[in-house]
Design an enzyme around this catalytic site. Structure first.
Site, mmCIF file in Angstrom:
data_model
loop_
_atom_site.group_PDB
_atom_site.id
_atom_site.type_symbol
_atom_site.label_atom_id
_atom_site.label_comp_id
_atom_site.label_asym_id
_atom_site.label_seq_id
_atom_site.Cartn_x
_atom_site.Cartn_y
_atom_site.Cartn_z
ATOM 1 C CG LEU A 32 -1.830 -1.227 1.354
ATOM 2 C CD1 LEU A 32 -2.661 -1.136 2.634
ATOM 3 C CD2 LEU A 32 -2.726 -1.382 0.142
ATOM 4 N N GLY A 35 -1.567 6.409 -2.604
ATOM 5 C CA GLY A 35 -2.711 6.311 -3.533
ATOM 6 C C GLY A 35 -3.803 5.444 -2.916
ATOM 7 C CG HIS A 36 -3.134 1.233 -2.355
ATOM 8 N ND1 HIS A 36 -1.781 1.065 -2.504
ATOM 9 C CD2 HIS A 36 -3.716 0.495 -3.325
ATOM 10 C CE1 HIS A 36 -1.549 0.257 -3.517
ATOM 11 N NE2 HIS A 36 -2.698 -0.101 -4.040
ATOM 12 C CD GLN A 60 -5.594 -8.251 -10.842
ATOM 13 O OE1 GLN A 60 -6.531 -8.509 -10.091
ATOM 14 N NE2 GLN A 60 -5.191 -7.004 -11.044
ATOM 15 C CG ASP A 149 -4.944 0.659 -12.350
ATOM 16 O OD1 ASP A 149 -4.160 0.061 -13.083
ATOM 17 O OD2 ASP A 149 -4.648 1.030 -11.196
ATOM 18 C CD GLN A 152 -8.574 -2.305 -11.493
ATOM 19 O OE1 GLN A 152 -7.931 -3.315 -11.695
ATOM 20 N NE2 GLN A 152 -8.327 -1.510 -10.468
ATOM 21 C CB SER A 184 2.504 2.615 -9.683
ATOM 22 O OG SER A 184 2.646 1.245 -9.997
ATOM 23 N NE ARG A 186 3.334 -3.949 -12.514
ATOM 24 C CZ ARG A 186 2.074 -4.312 -12.329
ATOM 25 N NH1 ARG A 186 1.191 -3.403 -11.969
ATOM 26 N NH2 ARG A 186 1.676 -5.557 -12.493
#
Ligand code: PAF
Length: 288
Positions: A32, A35-36, A60, A149, A152, A184, A186
């Site tokens: 997390l 953003g979350h 996914q 996203d 999504q 992100s 990532r």
């Protein structure tokens, strides 16, 4: 804060808490970041109870390597959620979610065909299946998703509409670093040099949006080349796609006339990042 690892514990919690109280839900894959947490904060503000799920959903990931590399940070995540006074964390195992013999898939049609759908076969099927399953288990009144996203979000909204699920999907703004890089999970895979290169994604998206202001009859070809040239400057990074789409339907635009959503996926070294900007009018640019 209750941590439920079993569906039965989740359901017992919900049985006791649900009646006449609004429940906000933030589905996540963990690791997390702010953003979350912005989604969690919004849910806390708008609901009596807030539940967060942490589940790295194998279905996914179109690439096994990416699934393996996806960072798991359970204890840190729990700490962060405790600080936010989240009421429930649902932390199921893969076996709990996909018991032996699980066979169902969920497919949303047209919306999943372009952008990430083109390059990540099966990705949105995996997303739709897990989100629908989590919605059924948690039965929230509102569910919060980040607009980084954006595809999504649209897929989930469409699924909710098509299946008459009694859930409000709340799209939330992209949270960015001061330099514009969209947060992100990532990003932590980037070296410091790659991190610097990654900041060019939002910068270049903004410039494309700004070009609309200063040039008449701007062609998509010109903007796409501009974006590609900027990002692929030294041959280390690769633009997977850069598109101008209708912000509602995500259909490719033939003419660059606002409203436009510029959406891109870029490989910075071995890390794939996505971002988008929304242009409502030629001089009106949103970061998401
Ligand atoms: O956005 C994510 O983190 C995931 O796609 C989601 C919505 C939690 C489903 O696994």
């Amino acid at each position: 804060m209750l941590i439920a690892k079993k569906i039965i514990d989740l359901q017992n919690f919900l049985k006791n808490k649900r009646a006449h109280h609004s429940l906000g839900f933030v589905p996540t894959m963990g690791d997390l970041h702010e953003g979350h947490l912005s989604l969690v904060k919004r849910s806390k503000k708008e609901n009596i109870f807030t539940a967060v799920s942490i589940f790295v959903n194998p279905k996914q990931f179109d690439c096994k390597e990416d699934f393996k590399k996806y960072k798991r940070n359970e204890s840190k995540d729990i700490e962060k959620l405790r600080k936010e006074n989240v009421d429930l964390v649902f932390l199921p195992s893969a076996q709990e979610i996909y018991p032996k013999g699980f066979q169902t898939s969920v497919e949303v049609g047209g919306l999943t065909k372009n952008l990430c759908g083109t390059f990540r076969p099966g990705h949105f099927k995996g997303v739709a299946a897990i989100v629908l399953k989590l919605f059924n288990l948690v039965q929230p009144d509102k569910a919060y998703f980040g607009l980084k996203d954006v595809q999504q979000v649209k897929v989930v909204e469409q699924m909710v509409k098509d299946l008459n699920l009694p859930i409000h999907v709340i799209p939330c703004p992209i949270v960015r670093e001061q330099n514009g890089l969209a947060l992100s999970s990532r990003n932590s895979r980037l070296s410091s040099e790659e991190y610097f290169r990654a900041t060019k994604i939002f910068f270049s998206l903004r410039v494309c949006a700004d070009l609309l202001k200063s040039r008449r009859n701007l062609s998509l070809k010109f903007v796409r080349e501009y974006f590609r040239n900027h990002l692929e400057l030294q041959g280390r990074d690769k633009v997977e796609y850069f598109e101008a789409v209708d912000p509602e339907t995500l259909v490719f635009l033939k003419k660059l006339k606002p409203p436009i959503l510029f959406a891109a996926a870029v490989w910075i070294g071995k890390t794939r990042l996505i971002d988008n900007v929304l242009v409502l009018k030629p001089h009106h640019v949103y970061g998401g």
